[in-house]
Design a protein around this motif. Structure first.
Motif, PDB file in Angstrom:
ATOM      1  N   ASP A 210     -42.100   6.465   9.245  1.00  0.00           N
ATOM      2  CA  ASP A 210     -42.029   5.047   9.599  1.00  0.00           C
ATOM      3  C   ASP A 210     -43.075   4.316   8.754  1.00  0.00           C
TER       4      ASP A 210
ATOM      5  N   TRP B  58     -38.251   2.663   6.254  1.00  0.00           N
ATOM      6  CA  TRP B  58     -38.370   4.097   6.457  1.00  0.00           C
ATOM      7  C   TRP B  58     -38.098   4.831   5.155  1.00  0.00           C
TER       8      TRP B  58
ATOM      9  N   HIS C 115     -37.045   6.000  16.067  1.00  0.00           N
ATOM     10  CA  HIS C 115     -38.370   6.314  16.603  1.00  0.00           C
ATOM     11  C   HIS C 115     -38.403   7.653  17.320  1.00  0.00           C
TER      12      HIS C 115
ATOM     13  N   HIS D  43     -46.673  -1.551  11.833  1.00  0.00           N
ATOM     14  CA  HIS D  43     -47.130  -1.181  13.190  1.00  0.00           C
ATOM     15  C   HIS D  43     -47.373   0.329  13.304  1.00  0.00           C
TER      16      HIS D  43
ATOM     17  N   HIS E   2     -47.353   2.121  19.659  1.00  0.00           N
ATOM     18  CA  HIS E   2     -46.110   2.306  18.900  1.00  0.00           C
ATOM     19  C   HIS E   2     -44.995   2.767  19.835  1.00  0.00           C
TER      20      HIS E   2
HETATM   21 FE   LIG Z   1     -42.121   2.024  14.296  1.00  0.00          FE
END
Ligand SMILES: [Fe+2]
Length: 249
Positions: free
Chosen positions: A206, A173, A124, A210, A72
């Motif tokens: 998140d 998100w 992120h 992924h 990630h």
């Molecule tokens: Fe992400």
């Protein structure tokens, strides 16, 4: 997002390279720190830097695996930072803070190409700081008082945050933000974040696949419950709350 020579109005928490990052260079390759360009004047230009999470890559196990965190951060986050740097290089955006790049390139709902990479780079780094080993469960401090004020009880907040996270269709998100001095839960698709509306993000999860598929496959609700019960850094949320209130005054 930590930027060389580019302070942002909502600073993220101090970061330190985790021990595993330093001791296992064969697994994780440190991206070169962006070097400010020098023109005829002193350096005013810098590119985004890819900062690692503020804990070891295996520190969140068994709730978030080293493999998930390594991919990630090392693949997805890295790509957003690299792509953003390529897109802002030699443009007027090099002179902006990352927050300003996000707001400018959102372009009132008609995003320019760099928007997705810039917002995802910010999202992120913010997300890594939302977690810590031994986190989760009911918060302490002022955030708990505000949760009780604005949601009635922590359990009600938890139910609403989980609901928002689970029902964000596709990639995106869920957020806890301070909006007009009130706590509000929001959810955003893809790269969007509450900065574009002027809200102050305090917490995010998140929910792109992924973020959880290696550990939880299609069981997004299990990932969300684990995040809230075992990983949330309420210390970070309280620190952000302090800064958000200070910036409002
Ligand atoms: Fe992400």
């Amino acid at each position: 997002m930590a930027l060389l020579h580019r302070p942002i109005s909502l600073p993220l928490l101090p970061l330190a390279a985790p021990a595993s990052f330093i001791s296992h260079p064969k697994h994780i390759h440190l991206r070169k720190v962006a070097v400010p360009k020098f023109r005829s004047a002193p350096p005013t230009v810098a590119l985004l830097n890819l900062n690692p999470p503020p804990y070891d890559f295996d520190a969140l196990e068994p709730h978030m695996s080293k493999q998930t965190l390594s991919f990630h951060w090392g693949k997805h986050h890295r790509a957003y930072v690299d792509n953003c740097n390529n897109q802002i290089k030699d443009t007027e955006l090099e002179e902006c803070t990352l927050e300003d790049i996000i707001k400018k390139t959102y372009n009132n709902g008609d995003p320019r190409p760099v928007f997705n990479n810039a917002a995802q780079a910010w999202n992120h780094e913010f997300f890594w700081e939302c977690m810590k080993p031994g986190g989760g469960k009911e918060p302490k401090g002022e955030i708990l008082e505000l949760i009780k004020r604005d949601f009635g009880a922590y359990d009600e907040f938890l139910k609403e945050f989980k609901q928002a996270s689970a029902t964000q269709f596709g990639s995106g998100w869920a957020w806890l933000v301070l909006k007009d001095n009130k706590l509000v839960i929001e959810k955003t698709p893809n790269a969007l974040n509450p900065l574009i509306w002027g809200h102050k993000p305090l917490l995010t999860i998140d929910v792109w696949e992924h973020a959880y598929y290696l550990d939880y496959q299609n069981r997004r609700p299990d990932y969300i419950s684990t995040f809230m019960n075992e990983l949330v850094s309420w210390d970070a949320v309280n620190a952000r709350l302090d800064r958000a209130k200070a910036s409002a005054t």
